[in-house]
Design a protein around this motif. Sequence first.
Motif, PDB file in Angstrom:
ATOM      1  N   GLU A   1      25.630  40.090  48.279  1.00  0.00           N
ATOM      2  CA  GLU A   1      26.719  40.358  47.344  1.00  0.00           C
ATOM      3  C   GLU A   1      27.233  39.032  46.808  1.00  0.00           C
ATOM      4  N   VAL A   2      27.228  38.908  45.477  1.00  0.00           N
ATOM      5  CA  VAL A   2      27.686  37.679  44.829  1.00  0.00           C
ATOM      6  C   VAL A   2      28.512  38.033  43.601  1.00  0.00           C
ATOM      7  N   ASP A   3      29.631  37.333  43.427  1.00  0.00           N
ATOM      8  CA  ASP A   3      30.437  37.460  42.211  1.00  0.00           C
ATOM      9  C   ASP A   3      30.793  38.904  41.869  1.00  0.00           C
ATOM     10  N   GLY A   4      31.017  39.719  42.908  1.00  0.00           N
ATOM     11  CA  GLY A   4      31.493  41.070  42.662  1.00  0.00           C
ATOM     12  C   GLY A   4      30.422  42.115  42.431  1.00  0.00           C
ATOM     13  N   TYR A   5      29.141  41.749  42.546  1.00  0.00           N
ATOM     14  CA  TYR A   5      28.067  42.730  42.391  1.00  0.00           C
ATOM     15  C   TYR A   5      27.027  42.494  43.476  1.00  0.00           C
ATOM     16  N   LYS A   6      26.142  43.455  43.678  1.00  0.00           N
ATOM     17  CA  LYS A   6      25.116  43.354  44.708  1.00  0.00           C
ATOM     18  C   LYS A   6      23.762  43.031  44.084  1.00  0.00           C
TER      19      LYS A   6
END
Length: 435
Positions: free
Chosen positions: A50-55
Amino acid sequence: MKIALASDLFWPMINGISVFTKNLAEQMAKRGHEVVVFAPSQNGDYYVEEVDGYKVVRLSSVNFPFYPNQTEPLAPPRKIAGKITVPRVYLNNGYKLSLLPYREIRKFCRQNNFIPDVAHIQLQLMVGQAMIDFARRNHIPVVITNHSSPENLFDNLKLLAPFSPVINRAVLLYTKRFALQADYATMPTQLAIDRHFKNPEKAKMPIKPVSNGIDLSRFTPEKPSKEFFEKFGFDSKKPIVMNIGRVDAEKHISTLVLAFNEVLRENKDAQLVIVGDGTDRVNLENLVYQLGISKNVHFMGTQLGQDLVDFHRAATVFVSASPTETQGIVFLEAAACGKPVIGVDVGAVGEICQNEINGFLCKTDNVEQIAESISKILNDKKLAEKFSKNSLEIIKKHDLNYTIEKFEQIYQTVIKTKKAEPRGLRAKIAAKFGR
């Protein structure tokens, strides 16, 4: 909305497709949508991050050893007889390719109860095709964006180079037929659409141009700090011819080096700065050495973040000799930083690099024409200022915010169309979800 983005190229791979997909995922997540990106694993194994609010669902992958993954430094070149430097042919850190991604896409969606409202496919390879199959089986609308030209891959594979014209035509036909599987298709420019489709208005689904877009709050016409030039060791007071992107054969950077060598006859203090890495770097370094211009040419390797922005800002003129761009994010970035631009009059480059308006368009591999174009800008301050001003006007039409809003509208359109099908059909399919 629940949005599935599928791309066989994704960050930290560095090219236009991966950068656009990353921007799209980040911006859609910021707008409150649930975003999942499906892309090849960088270590070969399946995992989810998970990065920057998305998977990002990293699908099992194998090494494709003839094309660099650009996430790690290239293997050092070999020396023959202790003298002749040659590049590596087989790369241990090659591009990652997911061969059988369908089951892992289905596995993630079933285990996480993720039924996408829309699937958006960025590249027509294994992950893209698997996502189409999954979407069709589960009544999910599909949007396809075609970013690439076949030359981006096959002209870079030396063993296939003699056959590249035939291969390129075949792949062009394949990408066209691939796009026709979508409920909605986009390409970055109208010129790119016209190359792929003779009569796009007759297609069974809409085919529309949507710019890749650029973050105009990030790429701005400011000057880099003194510390930036000291860090990278080149002179801010001397003219800088800038090239940014992959350093691979299909980008034709050797043509630019030869043109720059001609430029030095009039502008002895000019500097050529090449930002990026790739399989052609050793060949280019050898060419620069043979021409005796090593002191004027700087190979900076891959640069990211603020340094990348500052390299664009440092340029006197941005030049690309690549004939394989469908739009060229680097052209967008350069124009957003207020730079005159020079490109090849092929494909859709002319929509950003407008001849004699904000730069010059040249014929493919025309060394003399590219050299003359560079010299005109370096030798005429008023012309450079005019081109700079016009670049800032042209780029206003390519604001990333507009791009994101446009794709939101497209997603809503295809979702609405699917919902218009007979009542109960989607519920029936959802009950069988994950076939």
